[in-house]
Design a protein around this motif. Structure first.
Motif, PDB file in Angstrom:
ATOM      1  N   LEU A 109      76.400  21.554  36.792  1.00  0.00           N
ATOM      2  CA  LEU A 109      76.274  21.919  38.214  1.00  0.00           C
ATOM      3  C   LEU A 109      75.044  22.799  38.421  1.00  0.00           C
ATOM      4  O   LEU A 109      74.302  22.605  39.395  1.00  0.00           O
ATOM      5  N   ASP A 110      74.823  23.742  37.522  1.00  0.00           N
ATOM      6  CA  ASP A 110      73.637  24.600  37.611  1.00  0.00           C
ATOM      7  C   ASP A 110      72.366  23.766  37.537  1.00  0.00           C
ATOM      8  O   ASP A 110      71.433  23.967  38.324  1.00  0.00           O
ATOM      9  N   GLN A 111      72.308  22.813  36.601  1.00  0.00           N
ATOM     10  CA  GLN A 111      71.135  21.947  36.450  1.00  0.00           C
ATOM     11  C   GLN A 111      70.878  21.138  37.713  1.00  0.00           C
ATOM     12  O   GLN A 111      69.730  20.900  38.082  1.00  0.00           O
ATOM     13  N   LEU A 112      71.953  20.709  38.375  1.00  0.00           N
ATOM     14  CA  LEU A 112      71.830  19.905  39.598  1.00  0.00           C
ATOM     15  C   LEU A 112      71.565  20.758  40.835  1.00  0.00           C
ATOM     16  O   LEU A 112      71.343  20.229  41.917  1.00  0.00           O
ATOM     17  N   GLY A 113      71.623  22.079  40.682  1.00  0.00           N
ATOM     18  CA  GLY A 113      71.417  22.966  41.824  1.00  0.00           C
ATOM     19  C   GLY A 113      72.603  22.983  42.782  1.00  0.00           C
ATOM     20  O   GLY A 113      72.442  23.282  43.963  1.00  0.00           O
ATOM     21  N   ILE A 114      73.792  22.691  42.265  1.00  0.00           N
ATOM     22  CA  ILE A 114      75.005  22.676  43.086  1.00  0.00           C
ATOM     23  C   ILE A 114      75.688  24.033  42.956  1.00  0.00           C
ATOM     24  O   ILE A 114      76.104  24.434  41.866  1.00  0.00           O
ATOM     25  N   ALA A 115      75.793  24.736  44.069  1.00  0.00           N
ATOM     26  CA  ALA A 115      76.438  26.051  44.080  1.00  0.00           C
ATOM     27  C   ALA A 115      77.912  25.908  43.724  1.00  0.00           C
ATOM     28  O   ALA A 115      78.570  24.931  44.105  1.00  0.00           O
ATOM     29  N   HIS A 116      78.423  26.883  42.988  1.00  0.00           N
ATOM     30  CA  HIS A 116      79.835  26.872  42.594  1.00  0.00           C
ATOM     31  C   HIS A 116      80.318  28.309  42.484  1.00  0.00           C
ATOM     32  O   HIS A 116      79.533  29.257  42.527  1.00  0.00           O
ATOM     33  N   GLY A 117      81.620  28.449  42.332  1.00  0.00           N
ATOM     34  CA  GLY A 117      82.216  29.782  42.277  1.00  0.00           C
ATOM     35  C   GLY A 117      82.378  30.344  40.879  1.00  0.00           C
ATOM     36  O   GLY A 117      83.030  31.366  40.715  1.00  0.00           O
ATOM     37  N   GLY A 118      81.808  29.682  39.873  1.00  0.00           N
ATOM     38  CA  GLY A 118      81.977  30.142  38.505  1.00  0.00           C
ATOM     39  C   GLY A 118      83.359  29.803  37.984  1.00  0.00           C
ATOM     40  O   GLY A 118      84.217  29.295  38.705  1.00  0.00           O
TER      41      GLY A 118
END
Length: 133
Positions: A96-105
């Motif tokens: 998700l980080d590589q794709l630039g998709i924000a997440h809540g950890g």
């Protein structure tokens, strides 16, 4: 008689082209189907996920409300993708980080551990590990 598992999930999106690109990047795959439904009611783009579940994106040919998804309204709250363990969850967090998709950890609770994120229409998604997995 055992209750059957899910065969497919279909969500309505506001911009089929944008969502198809987004989900193609997330799934790392192209759709297996992209066509108008026979009765002309909707167009669907469908992805085949591991395990045999199909994930469909629907557009109702201009009749969508255009509203962003909101889990506080009656209807869909979220869609969860099951994982086998912590290492896999960490790999998806990194993806998700590589794709630039924000997440809540990574969030841990007594009922399981997961990572929540949203698609372009604000539909809530998560990667999830059930307890004892």
């Amino acid at each position: 008689m055992a209750f059957p598992g899910l065969q497919h999930v279909a969500i309505t999106v506001s911009d089929l082209e944008r969502s198809t690109r987004w989900y193609s990047r997330l799934f790392g795959a192209d759709p297996v189907l992209d066509e108008d439904e026979e009765g002309g009611e909707y167009h669907h783009t469908v992805f085949a996920l591991d395990g045999g579940t199909l994930f469909g994106l629907h557009t109702h040919l201009g009749r969508e409300s255009g509203d962003r998804a909101d889990e506080h309204r009656t209807g869909l709250d979220h869609i969860s993708f099951g994982l086998s363990g912590t290492a896999e969850l960490e790999q998806w967090r990194d993806r998700l980080d590589q794709l630039g998709i924000a997440h809540g950890g990574v969030k841990k609770a007594h009922y399981g551990t997961g990572i929540s994120f949203r698609d372009p229409d604000n539909i809530a998604l998560e990667f999830f590990i059930a307890p004892g997995t």
